[in-house]
Design a protein around this motif. Structure first.
Motif, mmCIF file in Angstrom:
data_model
loop_
_atom_site.group_PDB
_atom_site.id
_atom_site.type_symbol
_atom_site.label_atom_id
_atom_site.label_comp_id
_atom_site.label_asym_id
_atom_site.label_seq_id
_atom_site.Cartn_x
_atom_site.Cartn_y
_atom_site.Cartn_z
ATOM 1 N N ARG A 8 -1.765 2.509 14.599
ATOM 2 C CA ARG A 8 -3.221 2.344 14.617
ATOM 3 C C ARG A 8 -3.878 3.047 13.428
ATOM 4 N NH1 ARG A 8 -2.530 2.860 20.287
ATOM 5 N NH2 ARG A 8 -3.026 5.091 20.219
ATOM 6 N N LEU A 9 -3.252 4.118 12.957
ATOM 7 C CA LEU A 9 -3.772 4.845 11.802
ATOM 8 C C LEU A 9 -3.343 4.225 10.473
ATOM 9 C CD1 LEU A 9 -3.162 8.502 13.054
ATOM 10 C CD2 LEU A 9 -5.360 7.303 12.905
ATOM 11 N N GLY A 10 -2.577 3.157 10.538
ATOM 12 C CA GLY A 10 -2.115 2.497 9.325
ATOM 13 C C GLY A 10 -0.970 3.207 8.643
ATOM 14 N N LEU A 11 -0.241 4.043 9.381
ATOM 15 C CA LEU A 11 0.836 4.842 8.796
ATOM 16 C C LEU A 11 2.212 4.380 9.238
ATOM 17 C CD1 LEU A 11 -0.776 8.386 9.227
ATOM 18 C CD2 LEU A 11 -0.698 6.969 7.156
ATOM 19 N N PHE A 12 2.284 3.287 9.983
ATOM 20 C CA PHE A 12 3.569 2.793 10.474
ATOM 21 C C PHE A 12 3.525 1.272 10.455
ATOM 22 C CE2 PHE A 12 7.112 2.092 13.346
ATOM 23 C CZ PHE A 12 7.968 3.142 13.037
ATOM 24 N N PRO A 13 4.595 0.635 9.998
ATOM 25 C CA PRO A 13 4.570 -0.824 9.857
ATOM 26 C C PRO A 13 4.797 -1.533 11.184
ATOM 27 C CG PRO A 13 6.727 0.006 9.266
ATOM 28 C CD PRO A 13 5.873 1.220 9.535
ATOM 29 N N ARG B 46 0.821 -1.210 0.000
ATOM 30 C CA ARG B 46 0.000 0.000 0.000
ATOM 31 C C ARG B 46 0.856 1.261 0.000
ATOM 32 N NH1 ARG B 46 -1.827 2.448 4.520
ATOM 33 N NH2 ARG B 46 -1.444 0.581 5.760
ATOM 34 N N MET B 47 2.010 1.204 0.654
ATOM 35 C CA MET B 47 2.852 2.385 0.804
ATOM 36 C C MET B 47 3.899 2.526 -0.299
ATOM 37 S SD MET B 47 1.758 3.921 3.518
ATOM 38 C CE MET B 47 3.098 5.014 3.978
ATOM 39 N N MET C 33 6.677 -3.098 -4.316
ATOM 40 C CA MET C 33 8.010 -2.477 -4.255
ATOM 41 C C MET C 33 8.887 -3.007 -5.390
ATOM 42 S SD MET C 33 8.610 -0.348 -1.610
ATOM 43 C CE MET C 33 8.068 0.052 0.065
ATOM 44 N N ILE C 34 8.885 -4.311 -5.577
ATOM 45 C CA ILE C 34 9.710 -4.917 -6.615
ATOM 46 C C ILE C 34 9.230 -4.499 -8.000
ATOM 47 C CG2 ILE C 34 10.384 -7.110 -7.668
ATOM 48 C CD1 ILE C 34 11.924 -6.423 -5.112
#
Length: 206
Positions: free
Chosen positions: A159-164, A12-13, A75-76
């Motif tokens: 929790r916000l989906g912004l950090f793995p 997603r990122m 990514m790949i």
């Protein structure tokens, strides 16, 4: 092994990650120069957690083979769309797995060891993937050493989906894990503003 949540996050990122400028260009260039100075034209290099391939493309032309791998197919996909030296190849692969074409002369692990669930097991696999005398070249975020504000912010971002998913390693824990895996540390420093991301070069004894 890495889980589906990690893969989903990085898929997603990936586009945002590829478009994001390097935070500290001078430190990045200094890191690249140090890595390049430790490699030889005859070397076979494995990079785990290669992201969208920027480091592989910059350094891969100086060695015989640079095998760049990442958990994220997206990514790949982005990495494979970039112009790259003929010696560079990209493949989807988890960082904490065995590689059939080992041993390598060097394994590069940039900003990846803290993202894996079992640091000790991953380091053991890296050691087994290196020839005797081979190098582990790493840079790792050590969140446990950061200020309390950042340590409090990370769970909120997650929790916000912004950090793995990530482990809160300290630099001392990282060094001890590297030594416990059978490596000898040859360089240990930081570059630029990344005071909590030690650059550690370690050798598998010959």
């Amino acid at each position: 092994m890495a889980d589906s949540k990690s893969m989903a996050f990085w898929n997603r990122m990936a586009g945002r990650y590829a478009a994001r400028p390097v935070r500290d260009p001078a430190a990045y260039e200094e890191t690249l120069r140090d890595v390049a100075g430790r490699l030889s034209p005859s070397d076979r290099v494995l990079e785990i957690g290669c992201g969208t391939g920027s480091t592989a493309i910059r350094l891969g032309g100086h060695v015989r083979e640079w095998r760049a791998t990442d958990l994220s197919p997206e990514m790949i996909r982005i990495a494979q769309a970039k112009p790259a030296p003929a010696s560079v190849s990209f493949a989807v692969a988890e960082a904490d797995r065995e590689f059939d074409d080992a041993p390598f002369d060097a394994v590069c692990a940039f900003h990846i060891l803290h993202l894996l669930p079992d640091t000790a097991a991953t380091l053991a696999l890296i050691r087994s993937s290196l020839r005797p005398g081979g190098l582990l070249v790493s840079k790792t975020w050590c969140f446990a050493d950061m200020g309390w504000r950042m340590r409090m912010l990370i769970p909120v971002l997650r929790r916000l989906g912004l950090f793995p998913p990530a482990r809160a390693l300290s630099a001392d824990e990282l060094r001890e894990a590297i030594r416990a895996a059978g490596f000898t540390i040859e360089a240990d420093r930081t570059f630029g503003r990344s005071r909590h991301a030690p650059y550690i070069v370690a050798r598998r004894p010959a």
